[in-house]
Design an enzyme around this catalytic site. Structure first.
Site, mmCIF file in Angstrom:
data_model
loop_
_atom_site.group_PDB
_atom_site.id
_atom_site.type_symbol
_atom_site.label_atom_id
_atom_site.label_comp_id
_atom_site.label_asym_id
_atom_site.label_seq_id
_atom_site.Cartn_x
_atom_site.Cartn_y
_atom_site.Cartn_z
ATOM 1 N N ARG A 187 -48.588 -28.291 -25.999
ATOM 2 C CA ARG A 187 -48.453 -29.167 -24.747
ATOM 3 C C ARG A 187 -48.775 -30.301 -25.192
ATOM 4 N NH1 ARG A 187 -45.589 -25.774 -24.456
ATOM 5 N NH2 ARG A 187 -45.012 -24.325 -22.749
ATOM 6 N N SER B 89 -44.880 -27.159 -13.733
ATOM 7 C CA SER B 89 -46.190 -26.345 -13.938
ATOM 8 C C SER B 89 -47.626 -27.332 -14.235
ATOM 9 C CB SER B 89 -46.224 -25.624 -15.342
ATOM 10 O OG SER B 89 -47.368 -24.770 -15.625
ATOM 11 N N GLU C 269 -51.788 -29.547 -16.928
ATOM 12 C CA GLU C 269 -50.686 -30.006 -17.825
ATOM 13 C C GLU C 269 -50.062 -31.184 -17.603
ATOM 14 O OE1 GLU C 269 -46.209 -27.943 -18.702
ATOM 15 O OE2 GLU C 269 -48.218 -26.639 -18.991
#
Length: 306
Positions: A172, A222, A292
């Site tokens: 990520r 998310s 995130e």
């Protein structure tokens, strides 16, 4: 910045003044941007970025604001949204997508060209540039697995090509998060595939997404990265936080890894709920949840002091 002068200087661009970013963010929250540009070509992006640098204005670049929270005070200076930069072309087994092209549409274009490798992206609600910026992934696939190179605009105004290896992808994240260079377009290197098998896989992943994720409400996707050895949703469930409502924001009843806007939530509602979840999970399980979702902009208090 004089809005009238900007219209004259950039007559072909969409430009908005004091525009609420809640009109564009996936959470439907966020304060105003002082000046908001929507360039539709690489030349327009370059012109705006060079002008901003020369004038010394603060600059913020956004894709389609999916995995993002903009604070309620908004963003000062110049904000550029790249959703109008959205062309997709196919050249044999390569697919070239502009930064603002939705990665879902890129996945669909790959299927239509009978190219396999981007099925995992068929439900990711982000732009192509954003997907590269954060190495977006789902269902065992990541952008790093299929990208060949990216054309970027550096903050010094240079346009260069950067290979997969030099983008320094990891979970990520990518090199772009530290350099803040701007993705202009992306070349994906794919493989020829059976269109029926590609479609079946995309249908399967779409079903999984719609059945498990709270798509009926605005959300930022998310919220947290998956901590090593744990599943975020289960930690939040085990902590008794699923369904917790904070202002107009709620830990989704359908999927505890999501925070949804159920009743005119503010960015502050989201941020305070995120911080509360992090505190509780650390206290109960000694696990640090790393966000995130990106949080940018100013609070109302910071804006009022200007």
């Amino acid at each position: 910045m004089n809005y009238t002068n900007l219209i004259k200087q950039f007559p072909n661009l969409i430009i908005k003044e004091n525009e609420p970013l809640s009109n564009y963010s996936y959470t439907k929250t966020g304060g105003p941007a002082d000046i908001l540009f929507f360039p539709a070509s690489i030349a327009e992006v370059t012109a705006v970025i060079n002008w901003t640098r020369e004038e010394g204005y603060p600059l913020t670049i956004l894709g389609n604001a999916s995995n993002l929270i903009v604070r309620d005070g908004g963003i000062r200076g110049v904000t550029v949204i790249l959703t109008e930069l959205n062309q997709i072309t196919v050249d044999k087994n390569r697919l070239i997508a502009d930064s603002g092209a939705p990665i879902i549409e890129v996945s669909q274009a790959a299927y239509e060209a009978e190219l396999t490798g981007l099925e995992f992206a068929c439900g990711i609600p982000g732009s192509t540039g954003g997907a590269v910026y954060m190495n977006a992934g789902a269902y065992e696939g990541e952008v790093k697995d299929v990208i060949e190179k990216a054309t970027i605009l550096t903050l010094d105004g240079d346009i260069i090509e950067v290979s997969n290896e030099n983008l320094e992808f990891s979970y990520r994240t990518s090199k772009l998060q530290s350099t803040h260079d701007i993705v202009l377009d992306v070349t994906f290197k794919l493989k020829s595939g059976n269109p029926e098998k590609i479609k079946d896989r995309m249908d399967e992943l779409t079903f999984l997404r719609t059945s498990k994720q709270p798509l009926e409400y605005p959300s930022c996707g998310s919220v947290f990265k998956r901590p090593t050895g744990h599943f975020t949703g289960k930690l939040i469930q085990d902590a008794g936080l699923q369904g917790l409502t904070w202002g107009g924001a709620q830990v989704s009843i359908k999927h505890a890894g999501f925070i949804v806007n159920i009743d005119n939530a503010t960015a502050t509602d989201y941020i305070e709920l995120i911080e509360h979840i992090q505190e509780v999970i650390l206290e109960k399980f000694d696990v640090e949840l790393e966000r995130e979702v990106r949080i940018i902009g100013e609070s109302i208090e910071e804006t009022s002091r200007i």
